[in-house]
Design an enzyme around this catalytic site. Structure first.
Site, PDB file in Angstrom:
ATOM      1  CG  ASP A  18      35.793  -6.409 -19.704  1.00  0.00           C
ATOM      2  OD1 ASP A  18      35.888  -6.827 -18.381  1.00  0.00           O
ATOM      3  OD2 ASP A  18      36.712  -6.566 -19.802  1.00  0.00           O
ATOM      4  CG  ASP A  73      40.173  -7.131 -23.296  1.00  0.00           C
ATOM      5  OD1 ASP A  73      39.730  -7.392 -22.860  1.00  0.00           O
ATOM      6  OD2 ASP A  73      41.442  -7.094 -23.394  1.00  0.00           O
ATOM      7  CB  CYS A  80      30.093 -49.879  -3.954  1.00  0.00           C
ATOM      8  SG  CYS A  80      30.604 -49.775  -2.116  1.00  0.00           S
ATOM      9  CB  CYS A 122      33.477 -52.818  -1.508  1.00  0.00           C
ATOM     10  SG  CYS A 122      31.529 -52.364  -0.757  1.00  0.00           S
TER      11      CYS A 122
END
Length: 743
Positions: free
Chosen positions: A426, A625, A17, A14
């Site tokens: 990994d 990778d 706000c 509103c």
């Protein structure tokens, strides 16, 4: 400096706000103007403060805020700054070369007048040279002074001392040529300017090479779509990604990338989150599940609410981690600077002692002899040989590594690779092939393998799951004819069911079969065995009973075991890191002889695990990778990217293994050790040259042989030392790693 920011404001409903947010913004330190738009849920702010402080002020007022700025715009600004510095270095190098190069050619050709013939010419040359030295080499003299005030010495000290001594001596000769012996009546203006030109050009090339690391950032940014489909006032609109606000509703269609982070409100789908998890299997998403910007939607469509935009998204955080890790790399112990730390003070002390000895004990004219000897000491100590010692070896070493299929992005990585104590691997696509395959078929109730595989493949023809591709590929390899499938149904996150040649068939995980009233207890032992062998068990049931159990795994690369053994032989500790389940990860580690496992690790935690190992005192190399490996690759002391991996991983890493083999890591380490040995030999040679040359320049041979080194001969000796360094570095071209990596 005042800047304008656009913010997305969440929680406004509103006009009250709007007033509250405007008051909060205007009260924030540094804010000069603030306007809030309720319809767009945005704010425009002019402020001298950082945007983070403005967002904090809005949050303190009870609302949400995020900057409306695309990642692409931010990166463009960074690259523009880097490009400007590169161009500036080139201009400085060109200015110095424009004076130094013609002077050098004319001097060597005998075209210039002597100092006695034309003192005005040499005076003008000295003034122009001084201007060039200030413009092109001012930072070296500033750096040398700062280093002096901190009571140490570095490369700037060497450059400033050598070029400064050459200019000062030359100007002294121009003003008082008769104060020095005839043979010493020579100007060194060309030497001063050419040294500065070459060093600036080298710095420009280094800046350009460093700038290429931004390719990783650009490719990461490319994962975010440029537009998003938002739902506003009941209508679907395509808007630029920078215009997406907090709490907006967005629609994602099949095959699209998800624009920003959020929570699903309606619909369901499978989402490829390999960017985040590194694992090839898509994740089932439904109402209330979170989705991540940059990930790829599957065949479904859904509506979701944006919860994080701009710099707050997971993708932006990954980008930020790459930037921070690249910036926080531990500084390589610069061998040249360490030598300079001892060498430079020694040269200065020797120069002072030389002057005092000649002034107090030398023959007449004492002042002339003292100046000549002192300047000769400083000129012969010019940093050419020391400056070449490292880069020339690195140049050859990088070329030698390329012959072994190892592309090294910078000299620091080449030096650091030989010092690694731990290598982190990994799992998916690095230790393993990254392509799931059917590795085992356990049949039940008189079904044979071909029959079971044909039924399973027929069921999977309607599925987009990566495991489905593995089953279909296995059937194709055997040349199996697939039976007819009717009434196909996929159950997200569970499996598939259909009528196959009139029989009811199901294919999926254990929970899926149990939910359909099928007893799988008899296959429990086989399922556990497959899991222990790093395989995912998939059940096939026909007419209410288990017909077969398929083991699907991502097999290790053929040479991974040998490569890991080779790393162990080099004294390396080998660690595996993965987002996969611990049981699967530990099974792979046992088979490969890996020392330690970090399993079920998210991308941001991968970088943290690397930092944890570094905290234990380890010098860490990271091999990966995937996009998700980029922050960890950048955080490691040396990042190795598998050449067959993503462009982003390759751009974030220091080293790229073009042959896709872990043997390349061992080869890079071998080349690194050979190169570092060569660098040390060069530095030792340069140091020995100065150890012998400086006393001669100081006049050590004069009492015995009546010889006093001419500054011109000192310059020639300086050039000879550079030739020696280059020749030694070229010996690296004959180096071969003990073992070639397999193709």
């Amino acid at each position: 400096m005042e800047q304008t920011y656009r913010l997305s404001i969440g929680g406004m409903s509103c006009a009250g706000c709007v007033a509250a947010v405007e008051d909060a913004l205007r009260a924030a330190p540094g804010v000069t103007e603030a306007t809030v738009n309720l319809a767009e849920r945005t704010a425009q702010v002019r402020s001298t403060a950082d945007v983070a402080a403005i967002i904090k002020a809005v949050a303190a007022a009870g609302y949400e805020a995020a900057e409306l700025k695309s990642l692409e715009t931010e990166q463009s600004e960074r690259e523009a700054q880097e490009a400007a510095w590169y161009r500036k270095l080139l201009r400085k190098a060109a200015a110095a070369a424009a004076i130094g190069f013609p002077l050098m050619i004319a001097e060597m050709s005998g075209w210039l007048p002597t100092i006695q013939e034309s003192p005005a010419f040499w005076l003008a040359t000295g003034v122009v040279t001084l201007a060039v030295m200030i413009y092109s080499g001012g930072r070296f003299f500033t750096g040398a002074w700062k280093s002096f005030t901190r009571h140490n010495a570095n490369m700037d000290t060497l450059i400033a001392m050598g070029t400064g001594a050459a200019w000062l001596y030359s100007m002294a000769v121009v003003f008082a040529p008769d104060a020095v012996p005839v043979l010493a009546q020579h100007a060194y203006f060309e030497a001063a300017t050419m040294i500065i030109a070459l060093i600036n050009f080298g710095a420009a090339l280094e800046t350009r090479a460093r700038g290429k690391t931004s390719e990783a950032i650009r490719r990461l940014i490319g994962l975010q779509p440029k537009t998003a489909r938002v739902v506003r006032n009941g209508k679907e609109l395509d808007v630029p990604i920078a215009e997406v606000g907090l709490n907006e509703t967005l629609r994602v269609r099949p095959g699209e990338r998800i624009p920003v982070d959020g929570v699903i409100m309606e619909g369901h789908s499978l989402v490829d989150e390999s960017m985040v998890s590194g694992e090839p299997l898509p994740v089932a998403k439904q109402c209330s599940d979170e989705v991540v910007g940059g990930t790829v939607n599957g065949s479904g469509t859904f509506l979701y609410r944006a919860t994080r935009i701009g710099k707050d998204t997971v993708l932006a955080q990954i980008i930020d981690m790459v930037r921070q890790a690249q910036a926080s790399k531990p500084a390589i112990g610069r061998l040249v600077d360490r030598v300079a730390g001892v060498f430079v003070p020694t040269v200065l002390i020797v120069a002072v002692i030389t002057f005092l000895l000649w002034y107090n004990l030398g023959p007449d004219p004492r002042v002339s002899f003292a100046i000549v000897a002192t300047m000769t000491v400083l000129i012969i100590a010019c940093p050419c040989a020391l400056g070449l010692a490292t880069p020339i070896s690195i140049m050859v070493g990088v070329g030698k590594a390329a012959e072994h299929g190892v592309l090294i992005r910078n000299g620091d990585a080449l030096q650091q690779a030989g010092r690694l104590t731990t290598v982190v691997l990994d799992k998916t696509g690095t230790v393993t092939e990254g392509k799931p395959r059917v590795t085992a078929i356990v049949t039940v109730n008189l079904f044979d393998e071909a029959q079971a595989l044909a039924i399973a493949a027929a069921l999977e023809t309607g599925s987009e799951h990566p495991l489905a591709a593995a089953v279909i590929a296995a059937a194709r390899e055997r040349g199996l004819a697939l039976p007819k499938v009717e009434r196909f149904e996929a159950v997200s996150g569970r499996g598939v069911r259909a009528q196959v040649d009139g029989r009811t068939a199901l294919l999926g995980n254990q929970r899926f079969l149990e939910e359909n009233g099928i007893n799988v207890m008899a296959q429990q032992a086989d399922a556990e065995r497959l899991a222990a062998e790093a395989s995912t068990p998939v059940y096939l049931a026909v007419d209410g009973a288990v017909a077969a159990l398929l083991g699907i795994s991502d097999p290790a690369k053929a040479d991974s075991y040998e490569a890991i053994a080779r790393l162990h032989a080099e004294g390396m500790k080998v660690v595996m890191i993965t987002g996969d389940h611990r049981t699967t990860a530990e099974a792979v580690a046992r088979r490969m002889g890996i020392d330690e496992v970090f399993a079920e690790v998210l991308p941001q935690h991968k970088a943290e695990k690397v930092a944890e190992l570094q905290g234990r005192g380890e010098t860490v190399g990271m091999v990966g990778d995937g996009i998700n490996d980029a922050p960890a690759l950048a955080r490691a002391d040396v990042g190795f990217a598998i050449g067959g991996g993503t462009d982003i991983a390759i751009e974030s890493a220091d080293v790229t293994l073009m042959r896709g083999s872990l043997h390349g890591v061992a080869d890079a380490i071998a080349v690194s050790k050979a190169t570092v040995r060569n660098i040390k030999q060069n530095l030792f040679g340069a140091f020995v040259y100065n150890t012998l040359g400086i006393p001669v320049a100081a006049g050590a041979l004069y009492p015995l042989l009546g010889l006093l080194l001419n500054p011109m001969i000192a310059g020639a000796a300086m050039a000879l030392s550079s030739v020696t360094v280059v020749s030694n570095a070229n010996r690296l071209r004959h180096f071969h790693a003990a073992r070639e990596p397999r193709s």
